[in-house]
Design a protein around this motif. Sequence first.
Motif, PDB file in Angstrom:
ATOM      1  N   ILE A  99       0.839  -1.204   0.000  1.00  0.00           N
ATOM      2  CA  ILE A  99       0.000   0.000   0.000  1.00  0.00           C
ATOM      3  C   ILE A  99       0.869   1.248   0.000  1.00  0.00           C
ATOM      4  CG2 ILE A  99      -1.607   1.351   1.424  1.00  0.00           C
ATOM      5  CD1 ILE A  99      -2.954  -1.276   2.223  1.00  0.00           C
ATOM      6  N   VAL A 100       1.912   1.247   0.816  1.00  0.00           N
ATOM      7  CA  VAL A 100       2.820   2.404   0.880  1.00  0.00           C
ATOM      8  C   VAL A 100       3.417   2.694  -0.498  1.00  0.00           C
ATOM      9  CG1 VAL A 100       5.013   3.247   1.808  1.00  0.00           C
ATOM     10  CG2 VAL A 100       3.381   2.080   3.319  1.00  0.00           C
ATOM     11  N   VAL A 101       3.948   1.664  -1.135  1.00  0.00           N
ATOM     12  CA  VAL A 101       4.558   1.845  -2.457  1.00  0.00           C
ATOM     13  C   VAL A 101       3.527   2.364  -3.447  1.00  0.00           C
ATOM     14  CG1 VAL A 101       5.651   0.656  -4.397  1.00  0.00           C
ATOM     15  CG2 VAL A 101       6.340   0.107  -2.054  1.00  0.00           C
ATOM     16  N   ALA A 102       2.341   1.769  -3.461  1.00  0.00           N
ATOM     17  CA  ALA A 102       1.302   2.160  -4.411  1.00  0.00           C
ATOM     18  C   ALA A 102       0.861   3.603  -4.214  1.00  0.00           C
ATOM     19  CB  ALA A 102       0.107   1.220  -4.286  1.00  0.00           C
ATOM     20  N   CYS A 103       0.766   4.047  -2.968  1.00  0.00           N
ATOM     21  CA  CYS A 103       0.256   5.395  -2.700  1.00  0.00           C
ATOM     22  C   CYS A 103       1.224   6.473  -3.162  1.00  0.00           C
ATOM     23  CB  CYS A 103      -0.091   5.553  -1.226  1.00  0.00           C
ATOM     24  SG  CYS A 103      -1.587   4.636  -0.762  1.00  0.00           S
ATOM     25  N   TYR A 104       2.525   6.203  -3.089  1.00  0.00           N
ATOM     26  CA  TYR A 104       3.483   7.160  -3.633  1.00  0.00           C
ATOM     27  C   TYR A 104       3.429   7.182  -5.154  1.00  0.00           C
ATOM     28  CZ  TYR A 104       5.611   8.643   0.701  1.00  0.00           C
ATOM     29  OH  TYR A 104       5.809   9.231   1.938  1.00  0.00           O
TER      30      TYR A 104
END
Length: 239
Positions: free
Chosen positions: A196-201
Motif C-alpha cells: 500500500i505504501v509503495v502504491a500510494c506514492y
Amino acid sequence: MMQPLVLYDILSELPGNNWSPNPAKPRFVLSYKGLPFVTLWVDYSDISIAMKAVGGKSSKRPDGSDVYTIPVLSDPNTGAVITDSLEIASYLEKTYPEKPIFPNSSESLIRAFDSDHLSLIQPTIKSIWTRSVEILSPATGKFFMEVRSQDVPLPWDANYGEDWDLLEKGYNTIYEWYQKTDGKWIMGDTFSYPDIVVACYVLWYKRVMKEEEWARISSWNGGKWVQVLADVEKECKLA
C-alpha cells in the motif's frame, strides 16, 4: 450498527480531489478491510485549525511551534482520533483485525520498511512538491510553499534533473526488494501494508506529474510501478 469512520484528506483542484500519499494510505487500508468510512476534505491552509478542532495530535517544529498534519482518522465507534498514516494503520489493525495488513506479527518490520522507503523518496521530495503546488488553488499553493519551505528551502526545482536521477535510483532499490520475493507482493504471496505504501506514492506521481514525467516513471523497471499500483488498487477494491 457500525458507524462510518471519518478520514480527513487534503483538498485539491483535481477531479476526485485525492492526491497526497499519506492520506491515501489509510484510505486504501479502510477499503481493503471493508470498513465503512467517509472522507472530509480540508484545504491545506485550514489543516491546523481543523485538526486542532477535531482533536488531532500536533508535533513540534525545530523552533518549538506546533504543527498539525493530515491524515487524521476519527472513529466514532471507539472515540479514538489518530494522527499519522502509519499510526492509523496500526490502530485499524488492532481494532479491526480482519484482513490483516501486518500479517504474522510483522508490524515492527513493516515500520522499518516504511522508514527505509521514505529515506529513498525524501531526497527528491522538493521536485515532487513543485508539481503538487500546481494542483492546489493559487492561494493554497502559495501557503503550501510558505509552510513546506521551512523544512526544505526554496527554490525546489533548482536540481530537478538530479532529483529525477535520485528518484529512479531509489526505485531501482525498491525493485530489488521486490525481486527477493517469490510472489508479486513485498511479502511474496501475502499482501501487506508495504505494498500500500509503495502504491500510494506511485499514485501521487500519477496524480500530480506532467504527462511526460508520468510516462517516464511508468517505464522504470519494466513498468513495475504501474503494475504495483494497479494490483494494489484491485486488491483494495479501489480500481
